[in-house]
Scaffold this motif. Sequence first.
Motif, mmCIF file in Angstrom:
data_model
loop_
_atom_site.group_PDB
_atom_site.id
_atom_site.type_symbol
_atom_site.label_atom_id
_atom_site.label_comp_id
_atom_site.label_asym_id
_atom_site.label_seq_id
_atom_site.Cartn_x
_atom_site.Cartn_y
_atom_site.Cartn_z
ATOM 1 N N ARG A 53 0.859 -1.183 0.000
ATOM 2 C CA ARG A 53 0.000 0.000 0.000
ATOM 3 C C ARG A 53 0.892 1.228 0.000
ATOM 4 O O ARG A 53 1.653 1.456 0.935
ATOM 5 C CB ARG A 53 -0.914 -0.017 1.225
ATOM 6 C CG ARG A 53 -1.902 -1.184 1.175
ATOM 7 C CD ARG A 53 -2.642 -1.356 2.469
ATOM 8 N NE ARG A 53 -3.386 -0.158 2.812
ATOM 9 C CZ ARG A 53 -3.964 0.007 4.008
ATOM 10 N NH1 ARG A 53 -3.884 -0.908 4.927
ATOM 11 N NH2 ARG A 53 -4.624 1.110 4.255
ATOM 12 N N HIS A 54 0.828 1.995 -1.092
ATOM 13 C CA HIS A 54 1.648 3.201 -1.199
ATOM 14 C C HIS A 54 1.467 4.042 0.053
ATOM 15 O O HIS A 54 0.347 4.266 0.509
ATOM 16 C CB HIS A 54 1.253 3.998 -2.447
ATOM 17 C CG HIS A 54 2.160 5.140 -2.691
ATOM 18 N ND1 HIS A 54 1.764 6.440 -2.513
ATOM 19 C CD2 HIS A 54 3.452 5.179 -3.088
ATOM 20 C CE1 HIS A 54 2.782 7.237 -2.801
ATOM 21 N NE2 HIS A 54 3.816 6.497 -3.161
ATOM 22 N N THR A 55 2.581 4.480 0.624
ATOM 23 C CA THR A 55 2.564 5.211 1.893
ATOM 24 C C THR A 55 3.396 6.476 1.762
ATOM 25 O O THR A 55 4.535 6.434 1.294
ATOM 26 C CB THR A 55 3.129 4.331 3.029
ATOM 27 O OG1 THR A 55 2.349 3.127 3.100
ATOM 28 C CG2 THR A 55 3.080 5.052 4.362
ATOM 29 N N ILE A 56 2.814 7.587 2.171
ATOM 30 C CA ILE A 56 3.505 8.875 2.179
ATOM 31 C C ILE A 56 3.695 9.289 3.632
ATOM 32 O O ILE A 56 2.721 9.341 4.394
ATOM 33 C CB ILE A 56 2.699 9.953 1.428
ATOM 34 C CG1 ILE A 56 2.449 9.520 -0.026
ATOM 35 C CG2 ILE A 56 3.418 11.300 1.483
ATOM 36 C CD1 ILE A 56 1.439 10.392 -0.750
ATOM 37 N N ILE A 57 4.926 9.553 4.009
ATOM 38 C CA ILE A 57 5.229 10.039 5.360
ATOM 39 C C ILE A 57 5.387 11.558 5.265
ATOM 40 O O ILE A 57 6.199 12.053 4.481
ATOM 41 C CB ILE A 57 6.516 9.404 5.919
ATOM 42 C CG1 ILE A 57 6.383 7.882 6.010
ATOM 43 C CG2 ILE A 57 6.875 10.017 7.271
ATOM 44 C CD1 ILE A 57 5.338 7.384 6.967
ATOM 45 N N LEU A 58 4.585 12.268 6.035
ATOM 46 C CA LEU A 58 4.678 13.727 6.112
ATOM 47 C C LEU A 58 5.370 14.066 7.423
ATOM 48 O O LEU A 58 4.961 13.576 8.482
ATOM 49 C CB LEU A 58 3.284 14.346 6.080
ATOM 50 C CG LEU A 58 2.411 13.976 4.873
ATOM 51 C CD1 LEU A 58 0.992 14.452 5.092
ATOM 52 C CD2 LEU A 58 2.996 14.552 3.603
ATOM 53 N N ASN A 88 10.135 25.256 12.650
ATOM 54 C CA ASN A 88 10.371 26.007 11.417
ATOM 55 C C ASN A 88 9.658 25.313 10.255
ATOM 56 O O ASN A 88 9.954 24.172 9.926
ATOM 57 C CB ASN A 88 11.883 26.074 11.167
ATOM 58 C CG ASN A 88 12.229 26.866 9.926
ATOM 59 O OD1 ASN A 88 11.373 27.182 9.100
ATOM 60 N ND2 ASN A 88 13.498 27.192 9.791
ATOM 61 N N ARG A 89 8.730 26.015 9.632
ATOM 62 C CA ARG A 89 7.937 25.425 8.551
ATOM 63 C C ARG A 89 8.803 24.997 7.362
ATOM 64 O O ARG A 89 8.402 24.147 6.574
ATOM 65 C CB ARG A 89 6.858 26.401 8.094
ATOM 66 C CG ARG A 89 5.781 26.602 9.154
ATOM 67 C CD ARG A 89 4.873 27.759 8.806
ATOM 68 N NE ARG A 89 3.981 27.464 7.701
ATOM 69 C CZ ARG A 89 2.726 27.060 7.842
ATOM 70 N NH1 ARG A 89 2.229 26.895 9.037
ATOM 71 N NH2 ARG A 89 1.962 26.845 6.787
ATOM 72 N N ALA A 90 10.001 25.553 7.251
ATOM 73 C CA ALA A 90 10.904 25.184 6.167
ATOM 74 C C ALA A 90 11.408 23.743 6.309
ATOM 75 O O ALA A 90 11.957 23.189 5.352
ATOM 76 C CB ALA A 90 12.083 26.150 6.107
ATOM 77 N N THR A 91 11.232 23.143 7.483
ATOM 78 C CA THR A 91 11.687 21.762 7.688
ATOM 79 C C THR A 91 10.623 20.741 7.285
ATOM 80 O O THR A 91 10.829 19.539 7.448
ATOM 81 C CB THR A 91 12.098 21.506 9.155
ATOM 82 O OG1 THR A 91 10.949 21.638 10.006
ATOM 83 C CG2 THR A 91 13.198 22.459 9.605
ATOM 84 N N LEU A 132 9.915 15.061 16.846
ATOM 85 C CA LEU A 132 9.611 15.761 15.590
ATOM 86 C C LEU A 132 8.414 16.677 15.808
ATOM 87 O O LEU A 132 7.476 16.321 16.528
ATOM 88 C CB LEU A 132 9.286 14.744 14.489
ATOM 89 C CG LEU A 132 10.429 13.802 14.092
ATOM 90 C CD1 LEU A 132 9.923 12.707 13.173
ATOM 91 C CD2 LEU A 132 11.565 14.574 13.445
ATOM 92 N N ALA A 133 8.437 17.837 15.186
ATOM 93 C CA ALA A 133 7.325 18.779 15.350
ATOM 94 C C ALA A 133 6.023 18.179 14.828
ATOM 95 O O ALA A 133 4.957 18.371 15.412
ATOM 96 C CB ALA A 133 7.629 20.102 14.652
ATOM 97 N N ASP A 134 6.104 17.427 13.736
ATOM 98 C CA ASP A 134 4.901 16.803 13.183
ATOM 99 C C ASP A 134 5.313 15.551 12.415
ATOM 100 O O ASP A 134 6.364 15.517 11.783
ATOM 101 C CB ASP A 134 4.175 17.772 12.247
ATOM 102 C CG ASP A 134 2.751 17.314 11.931
ATOM 103 O OD1 ASP A 134 2.232 16.425 12.640
ATOM 104 O OD2 ASP A 134 2.166 17.841 10.979
#
Length: 102
Positions: free
Chosen positions: A4-9, A15-18, A66-68
């Motif tokens: 199952r294709h998985t995307i990790i965000l 810092n939003r740039a990260t 991790l922030a998110d």
Amino acid sequence: MSNRHTIILMQASQNRATRTFMDFDSISQAMDGICGLYERKLKAINPAIRNLSYDISDLYNFIDGLADLSALVYDHSIQAYLPYDRQWIKHKTLQHLEKLAG
């Protein structure tokens, strides 16, 4: 289930740039990718140590630091991605490492 294709965000800091993402062909590969991120961080912090080891609590501390962090996993039955949170990722990394150790 495994293919199952998985995307990790993820966002490493406030810092939003990260913000970034990684995509994988399976949940298992995604969990391996998260472990790999942590292992690369350990090697960067401890360049002189050849064989690094860690336990699940160390990995969980990294994930929690991790922030998110979230995952989007493709569900073939509805032809859409379903979101999963940090707790789900922690559970899946544990399952993944147990399978590798078993």
